[in-house]
Design an enzyme around this catalytic site. Sequence first.
Site, PDB file in Angstrom:
ATOM      1  N   ASN A 115      -2.459  10.822  54.456  1.00  0.00           N
ATOM      2  CA  ASN A 115      -3.101   9.505  54.423  1.00  0.00           C
ATOM      3  C   ASN A 115      -2.154   8.421  54.900  1.00  0.00           C
ATOM      4  OD1 ASN A 115      -4.955   7.292  53.403  1.00  0.00           O
ATOM      5  ND2 ASN A 115      -3.201   6.977  52.026  1.00  0.00           N
ATOM      6  N   ASP A 212      -3.630  15.473  49.806  1.00  0.00           N
ATOM      7  CA  ASP A 212      -3.198  14.381  48.940  1.00  0.00           C
ATOM      8  C   ASP A 212      -3.972  13.093  49.243  1.00  0.00           C
ATOM      9  OD1 ASP A 212      -1.013  13.229  47.116  1.00  0.00           O
ATOM     10  OD2 ASP A 212      -0.752  11.989  48.906  1.00  0.00           O
ATOM     11  N   HIS A 216      -8.463   8.056  49.582  1.00  0.00           N
ATOM     12  CA  HIS A 216      -8.029   6.950  50.445  1.00  0.00           C
ATOM     13  C   HIS A 216      -8.280   7.222  51.924  1.00  0.00           C
ATOM     14  CE1 HIS A 216      -6.476   5.180  46.844  1.00  0.00           C
ATOM     15  NE2 HIS A 216      -6.094   6.405  46.515  1.00  0.00           N
ATOM     16  N   GLU A 248      -7.572  15.969  46.805  1.00  0.00           N
ATOM     17  CA  GLU A 248      -7.224  15.215  45.597  1.00  0.00           C
ATOM     18  C   GLU A 248      -8.023  13.916  45.553  1.00  0.00           C
ATOM     19  OE1 GLU A 248      -4.040  12.508  43.285  1.00  0.00           O
ATOM     20  OE2 GLU A 248      -4.407  12.397  45.415  1.00  0.00           O
ATOM     21  N   ASN A 313      -1.552  17.956  35.873  1.00  0.00           N
ATOM     22  CA  ASN A 313      -0.916  18.124  37.177  1.00  0.00           C
ATOM     23  C   ASN A 313       0.411  17.372  37.194  1.00  0.00           C
ATOM     24  OD1 ASN A 313      -1.554  15.424  37.740  1.00  0.00           O
ATOM     25  ND2 ASN A 313      -2.329  15.869  39.775  1.00  0.00           N
TER      26      ASN A 313
HETATM   27  C1  QV4 Z   1       5.766  -0.257  44.499  1.00  0.00           C
HETATM   28  C2  QV4 Z   1       4.799  -1.018  43.587  1.00  0.00           C
HETATM   29  C3  QV4 Z   1       3.488  -1.295  44.320  1.00  0.00           C
HETATM   30  C4  QV4 Z   1       3.781  -2.073  45.598  1.00  0.00           C
HETATM   31  C5  QV4 Z   1       4.840  -1.345  46.446  1.00  0.00           C
HETATM   32  C6  QV4 Z   1       5.249  -2.228  47.606  1.00  0.00           C
HETATM   33  O1  QV4 Z   1       4.529  -0.233  42.417  1.00  0.00           O
HETATM   34  O2  QV4 Z   1       2.596  -2.017  43.514  1.00  0.00           O
HETATM   35  O3  QV4 Z   1       2.579  -2.201  46.350  1.00  0.00           O
HETATM   36  O4  QV4 Z   1       6.014  -1.003  45.677  1.00  0.00           O
HETATM   37  O5  QV4 Z   1       6.061  -1.539  48.495  1.00  0.00           O
HETATM   38  C7  QV4 Z   1       6.385   5.086  44.669  1.00  0.00           C
HETATM   39  C8  QV4 Z   1       6.675   4.211  43.480  1.00  0.00           C
HETATM   40  C9  QV4 Z   1       5.813   2.950  43.482  1.00  0.00           C
HETATM   41  C10 QV4 Z   1       6.104   2.166  44.753  1.00  0.00           C
HETATM   42  C11 QV4 Z   1       5.807   3.086  45.927  1.00  0.00           C
HETATM   43  C12 QV4 Z   1       6.146   2.415  47.250  1.00  0.00           C
HETATM   44  O6  QV4 Z   1       6.424   4.939  42.285  1.00  0.00           O
HETATM   45  O7  QV4 Z   1       6.106   2.150  42.347  1.00  0.00           O
HETATM   46  O8  QV4 Z   1       5.213   1.027  44.810  1.00  0.00           O
HETATM   47  O9  QV4 Z   1       6.570   4.309  45.836  1.00  0.00           O
HETATM   48  O10 QV4 Z   1       7.494   2.473  47.516  1.00  0.00           O
HETATM   49  C13 QV4 Z   1       3.580   9.622  44.154  1.00  0.00           C
HETATM   50  C14 QV4 Z   1       3.909   8.781  42.929  1.00  0.00           C
HETATM   51  C15 QV4 Z   1       3.965   7.304  43.259  1.00  0.00           C
HETATM   52  C16 QV4 Z   1       4.965   7.080  44.365  1.00  0.00           C
HETATM   53  C17 QV4 Z   1       4.450   7.890  45.548  1.00  0.00           C
HETATM   54  C18 QV4 Z   1       5.288   7.770  46.797  1.00  0.00           C
HETATM   55  O11 QV4 Z   1       2.932   9.053  41.938  1.00  0.00           O
HETATM   56  O12 QV4 Z   1       4.370   6.568  42.097  1.00  0.00           O
HETATM   57  O13 QV4 Z   1       5.065   5.676  44.669  1.00  0.00           O
HETATM   58  O14 QV4 Z   1       4.440   9.292  45.209  1.00  0.00           O
HETATM   59  O15 QV4 Z   1       6.609   7.936  46.590  1.00  0.00           O
HETATM   60  C19 QV4 Z   1      -4.088   6.758  43.036  1.00  0.00           C
HETATM   61  C20 QV4 Z   1      -4.607   7.630  44.162  1.00  0.00           C
HETATM   62  C21 QV4 Z   1      -4.096   9.031  44.084  1.00  0.00           C
HETATM   63  C22 QV4 Z   1      -2.573   9.075  43.942  1.00  0.00           C
HETATM   64  C23 QV4 Z   1      -2.124   8.152  42.824  1.00  0.00           C
HETATM   65  C24 QV4 Z   1      -0.636   8.029  42.811  1.00  0.00           C
HETATM   66  O16 QV4 Z   1      -6.019   7.619  44.180  1.00  0.00           O
HETATM   67  O17 QV4 Z   1      -4.467   9.721  45.250  1.00  0.00           O
HETATM   68  O18 QV4 Z   1      -2.684   6.848  42.965  1.00  0.00           O
HETATM   69  N1  QV4 Z   1      -2.097  10.457  43.728  1.00  0.00           N
HETATM   70  C25 QV4 Z   1      -1.391  11.215  44.783  1.00  0.00           C
HETATM   71  C26 QV4 Z   1      -0.292  12.105  44.244  1.00  0.00           C
HETATM   72  C27 QV4 Z   1       0.901  11.283  43.821  1.00  0.00           C
HETATM   73  C28 QV4 Z   1       1.475  10.536  45.006  1.00  0.00           C
HETATM   74  C29 QV4 Z   1       0.468  10.058  45.935  1.00  0.00           C
HETATM   75  C30 QV4 Z   1      -0.871  10.388  45.849  1.00  0.00           C
HETATM   76  C31 QV4 Z   1       0.922   9.300  47.110  1.00  0.00           C
HETATM   77  O19 QV4 Z   1      -0.751  12.913  43.202  1.00  0.00           O
HETATM   78  O20 QV4 Z   1       1.900  12.101  43.277  1.00  0.00           O
HETATM   79  O21 QV4 Z   1       2.225   9.397  44.525  1.00  0.00           O
HETATM   80  O22 QV4 Z   1       1.096  10.229  48.150  1.00  0.00           O
HETATM   81  O23 QV4 Z   1      -4.666   7.164  41.820  1.00  0.00           O
HETATM   82 CA    CA Z   2      -6.125   5.341  54.055  1.00  0.00          CA
END
Ligand code: QV4
Ligand code: CA
Length: 512
Positions: A115, A212, A216, A248, A313
């Site tokens: 995505n 993943d 989105h 997902e 998970n």
């Molecule tokens: C931060 C702020 C944001 C801001 C951003 C600005 O929190 O508000 O907009 O900075 O740059 C990490 C950090 C997160 C940070 C982001 C950007 O934790 O705080 O944002 O990086 O640098 C995993 C983790 C996330 C992590 C991400 C990428 O869970 O915390 O983000 O990896 O490193 C929704 C979706 C669902 C998703 C879920 C997380 O519908 O699809 O959110 N779940 C999947 C995976 C998950 C993964 C992702 C998607 C992203 O299961 O593990 O996120 O690929 O519910």
């Molecule tokens: Ca998208």
Amino acid sequence: MRLLLLLLVLGVCWAQYDPHTQNGQTSIVHLFEWRWDDIALECERYLAPHGYGGVQISPPNENVVINKPPRPWWERYQPISYKICSRSGNEDEFRDMVKRCNDVGVNIYVDAVVNHMCGSGVHAGTSSTCGSYFNPGSRDFPAVPYSAWDFNDGKCTTRSGGIESYHNIYQVRDCRLSGFLDLALGKDYVRSTIAAYMNNLIAMGVAGFRIDASKHMWPGDIKAFLDKLNNLNTKWFPEGSRPFIYQEVIDLGGEPIQSSEYFGNGRVTEFKYGTKLGTVLRKWNGEKLAYLKNWGEGWSFMPSDRALVFVDNHYNQRGYAAGGPSVLTFWEFRLYKMAVGFMLAHPYGFTRVMSSFKWPRYFKNGQDVNNWIGPPNDNGVIKKVTTINGDNTCGNGWVCEHRWRQIRNMVIFRNVVNGQAFTNWWDNGSNQVAFGRGNKGFIVFNNDDWALSSNLQTGLPAGTYCDVISGDKSGNSCTGIEIYVGSDGLAYFSISNTAEDPFIAIHVDAKL
Ligand code: QV4
Ligand code: CA
């Protein structure tokens, strides 16, 4: 002729829902953050001999390196390129793993992060797992290559460029999730690039993909790149096999985007499953095990043949919102084993077992501030999974839930009862329940605060059975509780509410 055509259409339609597991195996395990060399070994020494059908692996492609030792696990969800090059290993190690696992009949499913690329706020440079240069500011990822044309910046209409409301389906698909640069999946170049990455993996022998952040992406965009995928490698899979797809989508209700929009592409993760099962086992909101009688679609879950199910998970086991506080994990091992046992005994959905690493949980104001911490490592290098001698458990910080006797034996139970109906339900109106799977297996739970002692109809042939929860069948004896089934199918069960594991499971392959 007409029948043949119908079969052909059905076959084609069904293909991406079929995990293509071999040897009658019915479950997969997520070996979260494991190294490729360890997974190869695990396929040979443990998964194949104990009936596991496949492994979901962590994203294998190049990602951003967040230089904050011990490095967050989530850096792997911020791609830099589609080179097979990550903390789990390089391309040679990856190929070796896929081959060795396939050779023993254990499939590999890749977590595909397509995505988005890395966060917009990450600094330009070469802090990536393979050293590839990237510049998020100018949207430049030359190792793919992607450039500014390939992102949704122009399509997203929020002021921040990020998703501001999950009630607006355009924002959710076209804006940035947590700041990640959002790929323009409407473009054929992007679709083809993603398909090329996935086809490269298919050629190496992988059997399917977790997609993943599917919520989105527009379902039609996902379909467009899936349609470009090749059939599975005929070295290991029958001619014409389509890659197994599970998307997902976190749909707990209450949002306009629904799981059902994605059924045409493949299966979908059913997040209601673990949330609800945790609520029931914890007896929250007046729930009780007796209510599980119509578990599955009866609980407004998606159709069983579209569902990928799991108790927890890698994301919601860390206390993140997807499912909330009811989700059970290895930290609460007694209830957790019951939850996984129930899932594996029940016919609903295609089942995935979680296998975790420990992290130093530390709660501040009810929040785990250490939930970002990555896998056990030495100066950033992921530690090998060591197995403790004499015992089958793991060392070095790896939890290996999939090796816990109760869980491993229920994976086998599910294989043994595969295709059998859900039968002989019994409950005491409270938290003592039992059910069978045709004439192949039977399971009894006591989650009440008093003992269970009942004569129950098991549906099984007469004989002495070994309870695979308290022990193992070894030769013609049993290291756990023995259950005697009479010629009328009845058996007497006694389960103390203080038992280490207050449940009993028997099946025809554990008959003495
Ligand atoms: C931060 C702020 C944001 C801001 C951003 C600005 O929190 O508000 O907009 O900075 O740059 C990490 C950090 C997160 C940070 C982001 C950007 O934790 O705080 O944002 O990086 O640098 C995993 C983790 C996330 C992590 C991400 C990428 O869970 O915390 O983000 O990896 O490193 C929704 C979706 C669902 C998703 C879920 C997380 O519908 O699809 O959110 N779940 C999947 C995976 C998950 C993964 C992702 C998607 C992203 O299961 O593990 O996120 O690929 O519910
Ligand atoms: Ca998208």
